[in-house]
Each structure stands twice: as structure tokens, then as C-alpha cells.
Write a protein that holds these residues in place. Structure first.
Motif, PDB file in Angstrom:
ATOM      1  N   TRP A 147       0.992 -71.377  31.612  1.00 39.26           N
ATOM      2  CA  TRP A 147       1.838 -70.546  30.759  1.00 39.26           C
ATOM      3  C   TRP A 147       1.393 -69.085  30.850  1.00 39.26           C
ATOM      4  CZ3 TRP A 147       1.523 -67.111  26.787  1.00 39.26           C
ATOM      5  CH2 TRP A 147       2.719 -66.779  26.169  1.00 39.26           C
ATOM      6  N   ILE A 148       0.094 -68.849  30.741  1.00 43.02           N
ATOM      7  CA  ILE A 148      -0.414 -67.472  30.842  1.00 43.02           C
ATOM      8  C   ILE A 148      -0.055 -66.895  32.205  1.00 43.02           C
ATOM      9  CG2 ILE A 148      -2.477 -66.016  30.889  1.00 43.02           C
ATOM     10  CD1 ILE A 148      -3.757 -68.099  28.931  1.00 43.02           C
ATOM     11  N   ASP A 149      -0.293 -67.668  33.251  1.00 38.22           N
ATOM     12  CA  ASP A 149      -0.002 -67.212  34.611  1.00 38.22           C
ATOM     13  C   ASP A 149       1.473 -66.843  34.766  1.00 38.22           C
ATOM     14  OD1 ASP A 149      -0.637 -66.701  37.349  1.00 38.22           O
ATOM     15  OD2 ASP A 149       0.097 -68.691  37.890  1.00 38.22           O
ATOM     16  N   HIS A 150       2.362 -67.668  34.253  1.00 39.54           N
ATOM     17  CA  HIS A 150       3.801 -67.434  34.389  1.00 39.54           C
ATOM     18  C   HIS A 150       4.314 -66.307  33.489  1.00 39.54           C
ATOM     19  CE1 HIS A 150       3.929 -71.759  35.958  1.00 39.54           C
ATOM     20  NE2 HIS A 150       4.086 -70.946  36.975  1.00 39.54           N
ATOM     21  N   ASN A 151       3.558 -65.962  32.454  1.00 33.63           N
ATOM     22  CA  ASN A 151       4.028 -64.963  31.498  1.00 33.63           C
ATOM     23  C   ASN A 151       3.310 -63.629  31.577  1.00 33.63           C
ATOM     24  OD1 ASN A 151       6.149 -66.205  29.519  1.00 33.63           O
ATOM     25  ND2 ASN A 151       4.674 -67.813  29.996  1.00 33.63           N
ATOM     26  N   LEU A 152       2.302 -63.520  32.416  1.00 34.14           N
ATOM     27  CA  LEU A 152       1.535 -62.280  32.490  1.00 34.14           C
ATOM     28  C   LEU A 152       2.397 -61.103  32.947  1.00 34.14           C
ATOM     29  CD1 LEU A 152      -1.154 -60.926  32.011  1.00 34.14           C
ATOM     30  CD2 LEU A 152      -1.801 -61.528  34.352  1.00 34.14           C
ATOM     31  N   ARG A 153       3.258 -61.332  33.904  1.00 32.73           N
ATOM     32  CA  ARG A 153       4.115 -60.245  34.385  1.00 32.73           C
ATOM     33  C   ARG A 153       5.025 -59.728  33.271  1.00 32.73           C
ATOM     34  NH1 ARG A 153       6.395 -57.590  38.584  1.00 32.73           N
ATOM     35  NH2 ARG A 153       8.647 -57.255  38.532  1.00 32.73           N
ATOM     36  N   SER A 154       5.720 -60.619  32.589  1.00 33.57           N
ATOM     37  CA  SER A 154       6.641 -60.168  31.536  1.00 33.57           C
ATOM     38  C   SER A 154       5.875 -59.542  30.371  1.00 33.57           C
ATOM     39  CB  SER A 154       7.525 -61.320  31.054  1.00 33.57           C
ATOM     40  OG  SER A 154       6.750 -62.357  30.502  1.00 33.57           O
ATOM     41  N   LEU A 155       4.709 -60.043  30.071  1.00 33.51           N
ATOM     42  CA  LEU A 155       3.882 -59.458  29.026  1.00 33.51           C
ATOM     43  C   LEU A 155       3.469 -58.035  29.402  1.00 33.51           C
ATOM     44  CD1 LEU A 155       2.103 -60.074  26.368  1.00 33.51           C
ATOM     45  CD2 LEU A 155       0.269 -60.337  28.024  1.00 33.51           C
ATOM     46  N   THR A 156       3.070 -57.852  30.650  1.00 32.73           N
ATOM     47  CA  THR A 156       2.669 -56.525  31.124  1.00 32.73           C
ATOM     48  C   THR A 156       3.850 -55.558  31.098  1.00 32.73           C
ATOM     49  OG1 THR A 156       0.967 -57.547  32.507  1.00 32.73           O
ATOM     50  CG2 THR A 156       1.605 -55.287  33.055  1.00 32.73           C
ATOM     51  N   ILE A 157       5.018 -56.023  31.501  1.00 35.90           N
ATOM     52  CA  ILE A 157       6.222 -55.184  31.469  1.00 35.90           C
ATOM     53  C   ILE A 157       6.545 -54.783  30.030  1.00 35.90           C
ATOM     54  CG2 ILE A 157       8.735 -55.205  31.828  1.00 35.90           C
ATOM     55  CD1 ILE A 157       8.128 -56.934  34.389  1.00 35.90           C
ATOM     56  N   LYS A 158       6.471 -55.726  29.115  1.00 38.70           N
ATOM     57  CA  LYS A 158       6.756 -55.422  27.711  1.00 38.70           C
ATOM     58  C   LYS A 158       5.736 -54.422  27.166  1.00 38.70           C
ATOM     59  CE  LYS A 158       7.675 -57.533  23.252  1.00 38.70           C
ATOM     60  NZ  LYS A 158       7.869 -58.801  22.532  1.00 38.70           N
ATOM     61  N   PHE A 159       4.463 -54.624  27.491  1.00 38.97           N
ATOM     62  CA  PHE A 159       3.420 -53.695  27.056  1.00 38.97           C
ATOM     63  C   PHE A 159       3.727 -52.276  27.556  1.00 38.97           C
ATOM     64  CE2 PHE A 159      -0.468 -51.381  28.116  1.00 38.97           C
ATOM     65  CZ  PHE A 159      -1.057 -51.283  26.867  1.00 38.97           C
ATOM     66  N   ALA A 160       4.026 -52.160  28.852  1.00 39.34           N
ATOM     67  CA  ALA A 160       4.305 -50.850  29.454  1.00 39.34           C
ATOM     68  C   ALA A 160       5.557 -50.227  28.830  1.00 39.34           C
ATOM     69  CB  ALA A 160       4.465 -50.981  30.965  1.00 39.34           C
ATOM     70  N   SER A 161       6.583 -51.025  28.577  1.00 40.25           N
ATOM     71  CA  SER A 161       7.826 -50.513  27.976  1.00 40.25           C
ATOM     72  C   SER A 161       7.581 -49.993  26.565  1.00 40.25           C
ATOM     73  CB  SER A 161       8.889 -51.612  27.939  1.00 40.25           C
ATOM     74  OG  SER A 161       9.243 -51.996  29.236  1.00 40.25           O
ATOM     75  N   LEU A 162       6.832 -50.750  25.772  1.00 39.59           N
ATOM     76  CA  LEU A 162       6.520 -50.297  24.413  1.00 39.59           C
ATOM     77  C   LEU A 162       5.710 -49.015  24.448  1.00 39.59           C
ATOM     78  CD1 LEU A 162       5.658 -53.707  22.689  1.00 39.59           C
ATOM     79  CD2 LEU A 162       7.612 -52.228  22.171  1.00 39.59           C
ATOM     80  N   LYS A 163       4.754 -48.961  25.352  1.00 39.23           N
ATOM     81  CA  LYS A 163       3.897 -47.778  25.491  1.00 39.23           C
ATOM     82  C   LYS A 163       4.735 -46.563  25.888  1.00 39.23           C
ATOM     83  CE  LYS A 163      -0.630 -46.972  25.555  1.00 39.23           C
ATOM     84  NZ  LYS A 163      -1.393 -46.932  24.346  1.00 39.23           N
ATOM     85  N   GLU A 164       5.623 -46.741  26.854  1.00 37.31           N
ATOM     86  CA  GLU A 164       6.515 -45.665  27.318  1.00 37.31           C
ATOM     87  C   GLU A 164       7.415 -45.166  26.194  1.00 37.31           C
ATOM     88  OE1 GLU A 164       7.133 -43.840  30.184  1.00 37.31           O
ATOM     89  OE2 GLU A 164       5.224 -44.636  30.902  1.00 37.31           O
ATOM     90  N   ALA A 165       7.834 -46.063  25.315  1.00 41.31           N
ATOM     91  CA  ALA A 165       8.729 -45.706  24.215  1.00 41.31           C
ATOM     92  C   ALA A 165       7.963 -45.105  23.039  1.00 41.31           C
ATOM     93  CB  ALA A 165       9.502 -46.936  23.751  1.00 41.31           C
ATOM     94  N   GLY A 166       6.628 -45.016  23.190  1.00 37.68           N
ATOM     95  CA  GLY A 166       5.817 -44.430  22.116  1.00 37.68           C
ATOM     96  C   GLY A 166       5.583 -45.357  20.954  1.00 37.68           C
ATOM     97  N   GLN A 167       5.838 -46.651  21.161  1.00 39.15           N
ATOM     98  CA  GLN A 167       5.631 -47.640  20.106  1.00 39.15           C
ATOM     99  C   GLN A 167       4.256 -48.276  20.236  1.00 39.15           C
ATOM    100  OE1 GLN A 167       8.881 -50.398  20.355  1.00 39.15           O
ATOM    101  NE2 GLN A 167      10.424 -48.852  19.956  1.00 39.15           N
ATOM    102  N   THR A 168       3.846 -48.939  19.181  1.00 37.18           N
ATOM    103  CA  THR A 168       2.576 -49.669  19.223  1.00 37.18           C
ATOM    104  C   THR A 168       2.722 -50.812  20.208  1.00 37.18           C
ATOM    105  OG1 THR A 168       2.141 -49.115  16.927  1.00 37.18           O
ATOM    106  CG2 THR A 168       0.870 -50.927  17.868  1.00 37.18           C
ATOM    107  N   ALA A 169       1.909 -50.768  21.229  1.00 38.80           N
ATOM    108  CA  ALA A 169       2.000 -51.790  22.274  1.00 38.80           C
ATOM    109  C   ALA A 169       0.769 -52.679  22.299  1.00 38.80           C
ATOM    110  CB  ALA A 169       2.157 -51.110  23.641  1.00 38.80           C
ATOM    111  N   LYS A 170      -0.274 -52.231  21.629  1.00 40.38           N
ATOM    112  CA  LYS A 170      -1.578 -52.870  21.705  1.00 40.38           C
ATOM    113  C   LYS A 170      -1.528 -54.373  21.415  1.00 40.38           C
ATOM    114  CE  LYS A 170      -6.098 -52.033  19.695  1.00 40.38           C
ATOM    115  NZ  LYS A 170      -6.872 -51.132  18.885  1.00 40.38           N
ATOM    116  N   VAL A 171      -1.029 -54.725  20.261  1.00 38.04           N
ATOM    117  CA  VAL A 171      -0.960 -56.145  19.896  1.00 38.04           C
ATOM    118  C   VAL A 171       0.378 -56.539  19.345  1.00 38.04           C
ATOM    119  CG1 VAL A 171      -3.375 -56.661  19.578  1.00 38.04           C
ATOM    120  CG2 VAL A 171      -2.122 -55.695  17.698  1.00 38.04           C
TER     121      VAL A 171
END
Length: 171
Positions: A147-171
Motif C-alpha cells: 500500500w505504501i509503495d503504491h501510494n507514495l507517488r500520489s502522496l508526494t504529488i499531494k504534498f508538493a501541490s499543497l506546498k505550492e498552494a501555500g497550504q499546510t502540507a506537513k501532515v
């Protein structure tokens, strides 16, 4: 007969180590799940795996009991403290969710290796009654790692998107 006793000793030590390892896993996952705000799919999966881990501990207790043995409270406590410190260490990282995912993936693979080894010792030592519980634990760890292996990419994309939007992306 000495060889059979040695194999039994190896098996019991491995079971006690696995019990402590699962307590360590709980001490890592519980603080993580309590901090997650922006990743409900991760929180849900961690909550599921916490319940599975509690079941794994119960299976290990059952196997140890069938051998007239019990877990090592000292090992359980020591590894739980280590796990809690590891979880705390990521809370200061700006990419906590990503670092937690890396650590969880590594830990799941460590657990997979431990259960594969235990299954081998159970086979060598003639402990067939332990096989189904150990196999169930292994299967749950493999599923979590996948599950972690299959979801790491989408998790990373979501993290980067939140960060780019200036939102809390940390947790």
C-alpha cells in the motif's frame, strides 16, 4: 536433542523480538496518525494497520503461550521507547508526511524479513502450529508495504501541490 533445543531457543527469541518489534510499530504509528490532518487516506490506512498490529501481537502471545513462554517486557518497553523517539524526530521536518512514509516503508520491509525468518525457523524446528499465525502476520505486513509503495507517488504529488498552494502540507 541439543540441536532441537537450540532451534527452539532461536524460535522463542525470534518470537520475543517480533513481539517487541510490533510494540515498536505501534509506538511509531500511533503518534503519526494523531498528527495527520491533510492526508485522510494515510490516517485511515494507519488506523487499520494499528488494529492489525494489535492482532499480530495477540497472535505472537498465543504462539509464545503454546510454547509455555511469554514476551519480554524489557524488550517491548525498550523498542517502544525507540519507536516513540523515531516518530518524534520527524515532527520537526517540513516534509514530515514524506519522511514518515519512507520510515514506514522501511519498517514494514524489516517486519516482512523478520516474519519470513520466523516462518523458516518454525519449519526447521517442527512448529507447525505457529505457521498460520506467522503467515497471517506476514501477509498483513506485505499488504501494508505494498500500500505504501503504491501510494507514495500520489502522496508526494499531494504534498508538493499543497506546498505550492501555500497550504499546510506537513501532515
Amino acid at each position: 536433542m541439543a540441536e532441537a533445543n537450540e532451534t527452539r531457543d532461536i524460535f522463542v527469541t525470534g518470537l520475543k523480538n517480533a513481539h517487541a518489534m510490533e510494540n515498536q510499530a505501534l509506538s511509531i504509528m500511533k503518534p503519526q496518525v494523531s498528527r495527520i490532518e491533510n492526508y485522510p487516506e494515510v490516517a485511515q490506512k494507519l488506523e487499520q494497520h494499528i488494529r492489525e498490529t494489535e492482532g499480530q501481537i495477540a497472535r505472537l502471545d498465543e504462539i509464545l503461550g503454546s510454547l509455555s513462554e511469554s514476551h519480554s517486557s524489557l524488550k517491548d518497553m525498550a523498542l517502544s521507547m525507540t519507536g516513540a523517539m523515531a516518530a518524534l524526530g520527524h515532527t520537526v521536518a517540513g516534509d514530515e508526511i514524506i519522511k514518515n512514509s519512507f520510515a514506514n516503508f522501511a519498517f514494514e520491509n524489516f517486519e516482512i524479513a523478520a516474519y519470513k525468518s520466523l516462518l523458516t525457523v518454525a519449519e526447521l524446528g517442527g512448529f507447525p502450529a505457529a505457521m498460520s499465525g506467522l503467515k497471517a502476520n506476514l501477509d498483513e505486513e506485505v499488504n501494508m508495504a505494498q500500500w505504501i509503495d503504491h501510494n507514495l507517488r500520489s502522496l508526494t504529488i499531494k504534498f508538493a501541490s499543497l506546498k505550492e498552494a501555500g497550504q499546510t502540507a506537513k501532515v
